[in-house]
Structure formats: C-alpha cells, structure tokens
Scaffold this active site. Structure first.
Site: not given
Ligand code: TYM
Length: 348
Positions: A116, A196, A199
C-alpha cells in the site's frame, strides 16, 4: 454457545464488489451462514476504507452499497448479523487496546503494508500502519475463530493470531486464534494477465453488477497467445499451470483465463481446453464468449435481487439499524472484559 464457532468477515467500502470478492470471500460467507453450528457476522469495513485516499461522498454511498450487495448475494439478516463497522465504536476502542501489544516493526514489515505504501507513497499514514490492528479488533471483538477471506488476507490473519496470543498471555483474555476459511476461488486472477483481480487495477476485474455486454467487453481485452503449445503443471499442490506457446513465450493471461473457466464452467471444461492447447489449438474468441455467458448466468439473479432491494430503501435501512444493534450487544461485553483485564476498571 461456543464462541469459537463465531464467524466474522468484512469487505471494504471501495466500490462495487467484483468476482474476486465474490469467489474469495462471499462464497465462504454464504457457506458458513448456511451451517447452523456457526453464528455469522458480516460487516462493511468502512473505517478501513479511510486508510487510503478516498472520496467522502463515494464512501457515504459505498458503505450502504456493500450492504445492498450483501443482501443481493444472499446474506440473510435473519441468519447473519449484517452491519457497518463504524456504527459499532467498540471496533476502534478495542483496536487501541490491541495496539498496546503490537510493535511498530511488525506492522511495518507486513507485505500488505509495504504494497500500500508503494501504491500511495504520499499517504504513509498511521491509519495505514494500524490497518491490521483494526482488522484484528474486528475479529477479536466477537471472539470469532473462523474468517472467510481470500488468500491475500493471510498476513493480516497471522497478525491477528499473534495479537490474540499476546493479549491472552499478557492480560489473561481468552481470544481464539482466528483462521481463514478458504473457498475454491481464494485467489481470483486479474484479467490483465498479471497478479490478482483488484478494484484498484483498471481492466483487472468484472463487477457483480456488469451486464453480459460489459463482461464480454472486459474479457475481450484479456491477453492471450497463439493458442497452441505446451502445458506444464507447477506448484506444490500441482494445481497451477504454465502455458508456453510455440514461440516459447509463457502466457500468464492464458493461465488466468483457464482458472476462470474452471471456476465458472468446471474442471472438465478446463481439461478440454488444456488438451486443445496441446493439440489443435484453443480458439480464444469462443472460449471468451462461453465464459462470459457462464459468468453472467451466475450474476444475473444477484442483479435481479439488487434491483428489488434498491426499490425498498426502508428495508435496507432497517437491516442496517438492526445489524448495528445486534453487533453492539456482543461488542460491549468484550470491551468491558478487556478494560477490566487491562486495569482500566476496578475489578468487580
Ligand atoms: P478487501 O475489501 O480488499 O476484499 C474483500 C474480500 O475479498 C477478497 N478478495 C479476493 N479473493 C480472491 N481473489 C481476489 N482477487 C480477491 N480480491 C479480494 C479478500 O481476500 C477479502 O476477503 N482487510 C479486508 C477487509 C476486512 C476484514 C476484516 C476481513 C476488514 N476487517 C475482518 C475479514 C475480517 C480487505 O481489505 O478486504
């Protein structure tokens, strides 16, 4: 009731659910809801949503949209406690108590944190560092032992187990060490052929609300190869495949497409395509068309239910209010116990 038989899971309020959320988390949530030995709690992790940059209006909408998604996929407020995390203050309170047994180093080294920070270098905040502690609080607040989530959440569960152990050792609490409940689709690959489904990666996902045309369009952009070559079995579980076409190039895109084929059309269909790849060749146009139809067949009833729910906002409001009440009843007890054990109350 045996509290280790409690189940908790959550999904962030970052937008519409995609197939990764559905196969990796929701399918497990539904399976455990259907099993009478479990008490199931399913929340919208709206507080987790503020740990990365977000739009306030969108969050306001999405924290409700995920509740509607939950109801549309078949979560049932008669069987599960369905709620919004931020409506139960105890999540935040317990998270602070848990932070007292959690080192900064441990949090900084979690791969999820590093990812992140890489994604949002300007947003290296305390909230982000605290993300796994809040998630541990979500689970431990209800003393849940089983957590239906995708593979990507494993580092967070490992952290939750460690926090539970420390709390039990240092303060004599009785938190179970939570484990994940896996589904067949615990790792849904991206349509881009890399990593993967997520969003935050445009072109990687199919949303539960997509119509057939949109699904066809999204699949048509998925990368493929010449359609003919060698298939190699790889991985410890012998489940992964490498597709290497005649030019010698490996195609992760093809491996990903065939994972989706298996998830939506079954193993036999996948085996047939693998045989084609090593024989006459795969025709990707047809493969994508059949896959789009198979995916849409699963999504159509969910979309129908969603339309009914959108037409009945009063019902959704009631589910939200009642879910928060029920969750709070359990949450206050745990927090009271933790306060006492940590010396923040006179012993009674
Ligand atoms: P989130 O919102 O990123 O994802 C929600 C769920 O969807 C699963 N998932 C996937 N599974 C398989 N393949 C994929 N491509 C894929 N993408 C997403 C995730 O594994 C997850 O189960 N930290 C959590 C939210 C959370 C939570 C909790 C979960 C907050 N508190 C307590 C369980 C218990 C998250 O970010 O999920």
């Amino acid at each position: 009731m045996n509290p280790t038989k409690r189940v908790l899971s959550g999904i962030r309020a970052t937008g519409r659910l995609h197939l990764g959320n559905y196969l990796g988390a929701v399918k497990g949530m539904l399976a455990l809801q259907a099993d009478e030995q479990y008490q199931t709690l399913y929340m919208v992790a709206d507080v987790h949503t503020i740990t990365t940059p977000y739009d306030v209006e969108e969050l306001r909408r999405n924290r409700r949209e995920v509740i509607i998604d939950y109801l549309a996929v078949g979560l049932d407020p008669e069987r599960s406690i369905i709620f919004q995390q931020s409506e139960v203050n105890q999540h935040l309170e317990l998270a602070f108590y848990l932070s007292a047994v959690t080192t900064i180093g441990k949090m900084q080294h979690l791969p999820t944190f590093k990812d992140k920070v890489k994604q949002y270098p300007q947003h290296n905040t305390m909230a982000l560092l605290n993300y796994p502690i809040l998630m541990a609080a979500d689970i431990l607040l209800y003393k849940a032992g089983l957590v239906p989530v995708g593979k990507d959440q494993e580092p967070h569960l490992e952290a939750a187990r460690e926090i539970a152990r420390r709390m039990n050792q240092d303060y004599g609490t009785d938190f179970p060490e939570p484990v994940s409940f896996k589904t067949e689709g615990d790792y849904v690959p991206s349509l881009t052929g890399e990593g993967k489904m997520s969003k935050s990666v445009e072109g990687s996902y199919i949303n539960l609300t997509d119509d057939l045309e949109t699904i066809q369009h999204r699949l048509s952009a998925a990368p493929t190869d010449s359609g003919q070559g060698k298939v190699e079995v790889v991985g410890d579980d012998q489940k992964s495949r490498r597709f290497v076409d005649q030019s010698g190039a490996e195609s992760e895109g093809v491996a990903n497409l065939l994972s989706l084929v298996e998830l939506f059309e079954g193993e036999d269909k996948r085996n047939k395509y693998e045989a084609d790849y090593q024989g006459a060749g795969i025709r990707y146009g047809e493969l994508k068309q059949d896959l789009a139809v198979a995916i849409y067949e699963q999504l159509e009833p969910i979309q129908q239910k969603r339309r009914e729910l959108e037409a009945d906002p009063g019902y959704v409001d009631r589910v939200i209010a009642e879910g928060a009440d029920k969750a709070r009843q359990i949450a206050v007890e745990t927090v009271e116990e933790v306060r006492q054990k940590m010396g923040l109350r006179q012993w009674q």
